[in-house]
Design an enzyme around this catalytic site. Sequence first.
Site, PDB file in Angstrom:
ATOM      1  N   GLY A   9      24.725  35.828  61.164  1.00 50.26           N
ATOM      2  CA  GLY A   9      25.299  36.955  60.403  1.00 50.26           C
ATOM      3  C   GLY A   9      24.364  38.142  60.406  1.00 50.26           C
ATOM      4  NE  ARG A  12      29.988  42.442  57.915  1.00 48.97           N
ATOM      5  CZ  ARG A  12      30.377  42.006  56.718  1.00 48.97           C
ATOM      6  NH1 ARG A  12      29.968  42.609  55.630  1.00 48.97           N
ATOM      7  NH2 ARG A  12      31.179  40.961  56.610  1.00 48.97           N
ATOM      8  CG  ASN A  87      21.889  36.563  56.404  1.00 45.31           C
ATOM      9  OD1 ASN A  87      21.543  36.939  55.282  1.00 45.31           O
ATOM     10  ND2 ASN A  87      22.819  37.213  57.111  1.00 45.31           N
ATOM     11  CB  SER A 139      22.663  33.006  45.748  1.00 46.93           C
ATOM     12  OG  SER A 139      22.994  33.777  44.614  1.00 46.93           O
ATOM     13  CE1 TYR A 152      27.642  33.436  48.095  1.00 46.63           C
ATOM     14  CE2 TYR A 152      26.661  33.576  45.917  1.00 46.63           C
ATOM     15  CZ  TYR A 152      26.647  33.911  47.264  1.00 46.63           C
ATOM     16  OH  TYR A 152      25.640  34.707  47.758  1.00 46.63           O
ATOM     17  CB  ILE A 185      20.885  42.239  47.592  1.00 45.17           C
ATOM     18  CG1 ILE A 185      19.962  41.092  47.131  1.00 45.17           C
ATOM     19  CG2 ILE A 185      20.226  43.106  48.654  1.00 45.17           C
ATOM     20  CD1 ILE A 185      18.659  41.498  46.490  1.00 45.17           C
TER      21      ILE A 185
HETATM   22  P1  NDP Z   1      27.552  40.693  53.927  1.00 46.31           P
HETATM   23  O1  NDP Z   1      28.925  40.342  53.491  1.00 46.31           O
HETATM   24  O2  NDP Z   1      27.124  42.112  53.944  1.00 46.31           O
HETATM   25  O3  NDP Z   1      27.244  40.044  55.372  1.00 46.31           O
HETATM   26  C1  NDP Z   1      27.546  38.718  55.626  1.00 46.31           C
HETATM   27  C2  NDP Z   1      27.220  38.388  57.057  1.00 46.31           C
HETATM   28  O4  NDP Z   1      27.558  37.013  57.302  1.00 46.31           O
HETATM   29  C3  NDP Z   1      28.011  39.214  58.041  1.00 46.31           C
HETATM   30  O5  NDP Z   1      27.212  39.530  59.151  1.00 46.31           O
HETATM   31  C4  NDP Z   1      29.132  38.266  58.448  1.00 46.31           C
HETATM   32  O6  NDP Z   1      29.657  38.505  59.731  1.00 46.31           O
HETATM   33  C5  NDP Z   1      28.391  36.943  58.443  1.00 46.31           C
HETATM   34  N1  NDP Z   1      29.312  35.811  58.380  1.00 46.31           N
HETATM   35  C6  NDP Z   1      30.208  35.529  57.407  1.00 46.31           C
HETATM   36  N2  NDP Z   1      30.886  34.424  57.708  1.00 46.31           N
HETATM   37  C7  NDP Z   1      30.414  33.983  58.906  1.00 46.31           C
HETATM   38  C8  NDP Z   1      30.716  32.881  59.751  1.00 46.31           C
HETATM   39  N3  NDP Z   1      31.654  31.989  59.418  1.00 46.31           N
HETATM   40  N4  NDP Z   1      30.033  32.732  60.898  1.00 46.31           N
HETATM   41  C9  NDP Z   1      29.092  33.628  61.247  1.00 46.31           C
HETATM   42  N5  NDP Z   1      28.767  34.696  60.502  1.00 46.31           N
HETATM   43  C10 NDP Z   1      29.420  34.875  59.344  1.00 46.31           C
HETATM   44  O7  NDP Z   1      26.628  39.846  52.968  1.00 46.31           O
HETATM   45  P2  NDP Z   1      25.098  40.029  52.505  1.00 46.31           P
HETATM   46  O8  NDP Z   1      24.315  40.691  53.552  1.00 46.31           O
HETATM   47  O9  NDP Z   1      25.117  40.579  51.149  1.00 46.31           O
HETATM   48  O10 NDP Z   1      24.690  38.489  52.387  1.00 46.31           O
HETATM   49  C11 NDP Z   1      23.848  37.825  53.321  1.00 46.31           C
HETATM   50  C12 NDP Z   1      23.450  36.495  52.725  1.00 46.31           C
HETATM   51  O11 NDP Z   1      22.757  36.730  51.497  1.00 46.31           O
HETATM   52  C13 NDP Z   1      24.639  35.594  52.376  1.00 46.31           C
HETATM   53  O12 NDP Z   1      24.318  34.260  52.635  1.00 46.31           O
HETATM   54  C14 NDP Z   1      24.810  35.831  50.894  1.00 46.31           C
HETATM   55  O13 NDP Z   1      25.453  34.746  50.271  1.00 46.31           O
HETATM   56  C15 NDP Z   1      23.367  35.982  50.452  1.00 46.31           C
HETATM   57  N6  NDP Z   1      23.186  36.653  49.178  1.00 46.31           N
HETATM   58  C16 NDP Z   1      23.597  37.944  48.993  1.00 46.31           C
HETATM   59  C17 NDP Z   1      23.424  38.544  47.759  1.00 46.31           C
HETATM   60  C18 NDP Z   1      23.845  39.956  47.491  1.00 46.31           C
HETATM   61  O14 NDP Z   1      23.730  40.372  46.327  1.00 46.31           O
HETATM   62  N7  NDP Z   1      24.277  40.726  48.461  1.00 46.31           N
HETATM   63  C19 NDP Z   1      22.819  37.822  46.631  1.00 46.31           C
HETATM   64  C20 NDP Z   1      22.420  36.479  46.946  1.00 46.31           C
HETATM   65  C21 NDP Z   1      22.603  35.925  48.172  1.00 46.31           C
HETATM   66  P3  NDP Z   1      30.989  39.407  59.951  1.00 46.31           P
HETATM   67  O15 NDP Z   1      30.485  40.803  60.122  1.00 46.31           O
HETATM   68  O16 NDP Z   1      31.599  38.803  61.182  1.00 46.31           O
HETATM   69  O17 NDP Z   1      31.848  39.236  58.744  1.00 46.31           O
END
Ligand code: NDP
Length: 244
Positions: A9, A12, A87, A139, A152, A185
Site C-alpha cells: 500500500g 498514498r 502497511n 493502530s 478494524y 494521522i
Molecule cells: P490510506 O487509506 O491513505 O492508504 C491505504 C493504502 O493501503 C493504500 O495505498 C491502499 O491502496 C492500500 N490497500 C488497501 N487495501 C489493500 C489491499 N487489499 N491490497 C493492497 N493494498 C491495499 O490509509 P493510511 O495511509 O491512513 O493508512 C496506512 C496504514 O496505517 C493502514 O494500515 C492503517 O490502518 C494504518 N493507520 C492509519 C491511521 C490514520 O490515522 N491514518 C491510524 C492508525 C493506523 P489503494 O490505493 O489501491 O486503495
Amino acid sequence: MNKVAFVTGGTRGIGRQIVLTFAKAGYDIAINYREESEDLQTIKSEIEQLNVKCVQVKGDVSDFDMSEKMVKEIIDKMGKIDVLVNNAGITKDMLIMRMKSADFTDVINVNLVGTFNVTKNVIPYMMKQRDGRIINISSVVGISGNAGQTNYSSSKAGIIGFTKSLAKEVASRNILVNAVAPGFIETQMTDVLKDEVKEEISKTIPLKRMGNVQDVANVVKFLASEDSSYITGQVINVDGGMLM
Ligand code: NDP
C-alpha cells in the site's frame, strides 16, 4: 549494494511517505499497488529522482497467491528483501448492530490476513539471508478499542499478537519484528471525518494536533535501521500521547 524495502500500500498516505523516506535514505524500493493510477506514476518518478531503484508489483494483499507472486517478482528483479513494511489497510466502520458480516471479514482479510500472506512469503528469503526487518502497521485502537471499529480494532490487535509471536520465532535468525501503532494521522483514511470531529479529537491529544505521515515514517525508518538492532517484538505508539 543498496538495501531493499518492500512497502505494501505504498502509493498514498502513510505508505507513500514511508517509501519516500526509505528512498531518501538510499534504499531501493518495492511498492505494492492494486490498480494503475496517477499516484503510482508520480511516486515512481519521485523515487527514481532520488537515484534508487523502484519496482512496482500489482496485487491484493488479502489474496495469498497474489502475495506470493508479488514477492517472487521482487526477488527476481531486486534479488532480496531486507525490510518489509506491512502497511496496506482499510476501514469499514459501523456499530456492530448494523455491521454486515462481510464488513467484518473484509477488514480482517486485508489488514490481518494480508499481513500474514505477505510475511509468510517474505520470511523464507529473510531466513536464508539470516537478516531482516519486519515492521507491521497496527493502530492505537488495536490496544484501546474504539466504538464503531470492532472489525478494524480486532485486525490491529491481531497484528500485535502476530508481531510478538513472529518476533519470538525468528529472532535466532536475526530477523527483528516490530509494530508501529499510529494514533490519528492526517491521510485519506481520516479525511472522512468532519473538521469539527477532527478538532474535537485533536483537543484530547496531549500534543494537541493530529499526526502527519512523516511522524510515522520516521519511526518506521528507525525500526529498519541499525539504531534499533536490540529491539524486537515491540509496539511503538506514534500518537502524540493519546494512549499512555
Ligand atoms: P490510506 O487509506 O491513505 O492508504 C491505504 C493504502 O493501503 C493504500 O495505498 C491502499 O491502496 C492500500 N490497500 C488497501 N487495501 C489493500 C489491499 N487489499 N491490497 C493492497 N493494498 C491495499 O490509509 P493510511 O495511509 O491512513 O493508512 C496506512 C496504514 O496505517 C493502514 O494500515 C492503517 O490502518 C494504518 N493507520 C492509519 C491511521 C490514520 O490515522 N491514518 C491510524 C492508525 C493506523 P489503494 O490505493 O489501491 O486503495
